[in-house]
Design an enzyme around this catalytic site. Structure first.
Site, short mmCIF file in Angstrom:
data_model
loop_
_atom_site.label_atom_id
_atom_site.label_comp_id
_atom_site.label_asym_id
_atom_site.label_seq_id
_atom_site.Cartn_x
_atom_site.Cartn_y
_atom_site.Cartn_z
N GLY A 6 3.90 -22.15 -13.00
CA GLY A 6 3.20 -20.97 -13.48
C GLY A 6 3.25 -19.88 -12.44
CD GLU B 67 9.53 -26.09 -9.06
OE1 GLU B 67 10.15 -25.03 -8.92
OE2 GLU B 67 9.76 -27.10 -8.39
CB CYS C 24 10.71 -18.91 -13.34
SG CYS C 24 11.69 -20.29 -13.90
CE LYS D 198 -4.00 -25.67 -19.54
NZ LYS D 198 -3.73 -24.49 -20.41
CD GLU E 137 7.32 -13.87 -11.97
OE1 GLU E 137 6.13 -14.21 -11.86
OE2 GLU E 137 8.25 -14.68 -12.17
N GLY F 208 -0.97 -20.76 -8.71
CA GLY F 208 -0.43 -21.81 -7.85
C GLY F 208 -1.15 -21.87 -6.51
#
Ligand code: NAP
Length: 502
Positions: free
Chosen positions: A226, A248, A282, A173, A381, A231
């Site tokens: 993501g 991750e 990331c 996906k 972030e 997550g």
């Protein structure tokens, strides 16, 4: 307008919802293509098809699986330029970086294919005579792979290719901002000879299609890259059905520049780490932890270089910083600039939408100084071209500030002092540390991943890549021809004998 279908059981099919969604170029805001908006039923179909694919693929010897992957690697090489141009249009990153993204997929394809003749278990002696022990790696079954938009080919490849090499069947996906790159990548695998059903691709919203994949009882594992927020939700859902889940997630990656550093080298590294891929990696450098001894000089030289960066359409050769991915991301960056100012940080450069003849989502490379570790811009972030400079008075303080984050993906230190470099390797709480190099630039033969809020202990790529997608089975082979009982002390007198003694 070209409409693309989804891949289920080797066929390109429409979704059962009959709805589509648009794939938008973030530089021009043109619609590139229409994609299928999958529903729950499509996920069911894909998982069912994947189990049929699994039957064939898991029984294919690994060196034969590897032949398909080697061929896919060669096809990706042939198509590198076309894929890169498409990616720049779809995701916005500048063309040289899009080429790098495809190259990462080629590299992992060769790496994973090489594992076809290295699916090693271990052997061991037994505690008993005439008995042999070993471990073998088994595929998991059908695995669901959910990927973000910032590496539209590399991240799907990092998951799909090791998962396939290990003998699994997959349902991919991809992110709704970059489905076309994923479709083109999957096409190469089919052309390379992957049996029908072995790879399936469903497109559509994460909140419906992604969630359906996560909850599906026929999916044995989820591999997700993501945001931390998504997550965490996925981890909770997977716990309910005891699915394996590898995560991750985000980063708030620091680069430490000490007063003995090669400043020109550090400047180039900070610039590339912070503003490469428009800060949407990331591993992007979002915190510069600067020794007070070089604060003035480094900041002013950094400002000078930052202001010269050319923002624009990633297809133009002069562009150094492309657009951000979408309107929501642009607005998120703007809101963090406001937050930073309200918190008392000083805007050194940028801070607003960039002027452009194009209507897309362009934002100026932005630097904040006088940032305190407790400020939100130093902790959360932002995932855009925003760098926060935190000044420190010494090395131990730099380490403390670097570790003062919920994340732990990448980190870097610029210093000529070997002792400080090694101490940083030892003390920085993260999955990756660079010495005298920027926080970005992972290579596929090394494990990739992070600690704390960045992940849950798995690593992608490198020797760990196959482990993520396999189970270890212990095998005992007894060739003594008699019942041997482990842990039972046969030299001690039996209970009955002792009983008769009494
Ligand atoms: P995201 O919003 O979490 O989305 C990632 C993927 O998950 C997309 O395919 C998304 O689908 C899907 N999704 C969303 N909600 C879902 C749900 N409830 N259930 C299942 N799937 C769901 O993240 P993003 O904004 O695309 O990516 C940026 C983030 O990825 C950043 O935090 C970045 O640091 C992180 N990242 C981490 C790494 C790493 O290796 N550590 C690498 C790259 C990026 P839609 O696109 O349809 O929403």
């Amino acid at each position: 307008m070209q409409e693309y279908r989804m891949l289920i059981g080797g066929e390109w099919v429409n979704s059962t919802t009959t709805e589509t969604f648009a794939d938008i170029n973030p530089a021009t805001l043109e619609t590139l293509a229409l994609l299928q908006l999958a529903g729950y039923k499509d996920v069911d179909r894909a998982v069912e098809a994947a189990w049929k694919g699994f039957k064939v693929w898991s029984e294919t010897p690994p060196p034969k699986r590897a032949e398909v992957l080697f061929k896919a690697a060669r096809l990706l090489e042939e198509r590198k330029e076309d894929l890169a141009v498409l990616m720049t249009k779809e995701m916005g990153k500048i063309l040289p970086e899009a080429r790098g993204d495809v190259q990462e997929a080629i590299d992992i394809a060769y790496y994973a294919a090489g594992e076809g003749r290295r699916m090693f278990g271990e052997t061991s002696s037994s505690e008993l005579r005439d008995k042999f022990c070993m471990t073998v790696l088994r595929p998991l079954g059908v695995v669901g792979l959910i990927t973000p938009w910032n590496f539209p080919v590399a991240i799907p490849a990092w998951k799909v290719l090791p998962a396939l090499m290990a003998g699994n069947a997959v349902v991919l996906k991809p992110a709704s901002d970059t489905p076309l790159s994923a479709i083109k990548f999957v096409e190469t695998l089919l052309e390379a000879g992957l049996p029908p059903g072995t790879i399936n691709l469903v497109t559509g919203a994460g909140s419906t299609v992604g969630a359906a994949l996560v909850k599906h009882p026929g999916v044995r594992a989820i591999s997700f890259t993501g945001s931390l927020e998504t997550g965490k939700w996925i981890m909770g859902e997977c716990a309910k059905s005891m699915k394996r889940v590898s995560l991750e997630l985000g980063g708030k990656n620091p680069v430490i520049v000490m007063d003995d550093a090669d400043l020109e080298l550090a400047l180039e590294g900070v610039l590339w780490g912070a503003f490469g891929t428009t800060g949407q990696r990331c591993t992007a450098t979002s915190r510069l932890i600067l020794h007070e001894g070089v604060r003035e000089e480094f900041s002013s030289r950094l400002l000078e270089k930052t202001e010269k960066l050319k923002v624009g359409d990633g297809l133009l050769p002069e562009t150094e910083v492309g657009p951000v991915i979408n309107r929501a991301q642009l607005e998120k960056i703007e809101s963090y600039v406001r937050i930073g100012q309200e918190e008392g940080a000083k805007l050194l450069s940028g801070g607003k939408r960039a002027n452009s003849e194009l209507p897309g989502y362009f934002f100026e490379p932005t630097i904040f100084t006088d940032v305190k570790p407790e400020m939100r811009i130093a902790r959360e972030e932002i995932f855009g071209p925003v760098l926060s400079i935190i000044t420190v008075s010494g090395f131990e303080e730099a380490l403390e500030v670097a570790n003062n984050t919920a994340y732990g993906l990448s980190s870097a230190i610029y210093t000529k002092d070997i002792s400080k470099a090694f101490r940083a390797v030892e003390k920085l709480e993260c999955g990756i540390t660079y010495i005298n190099a920027p926080t970005i630039g992972a290579e596929v033969h090394l494990p990739f991943g992070g600690v704390k809020g960045t992940g849950n202990g798995f690593r992608e790529a490198g020797p760990e890549a196959i482990r993520e997608f396999t189970e270890v089975k212990a095998v005992y082979i007894d060739y003594s021809g008699k019942l041997q009982k482990a842990q039972i002390d046969t030299s001690a007198p039996a209970v009955q004998e002792r009983g008769t003694e009494q």
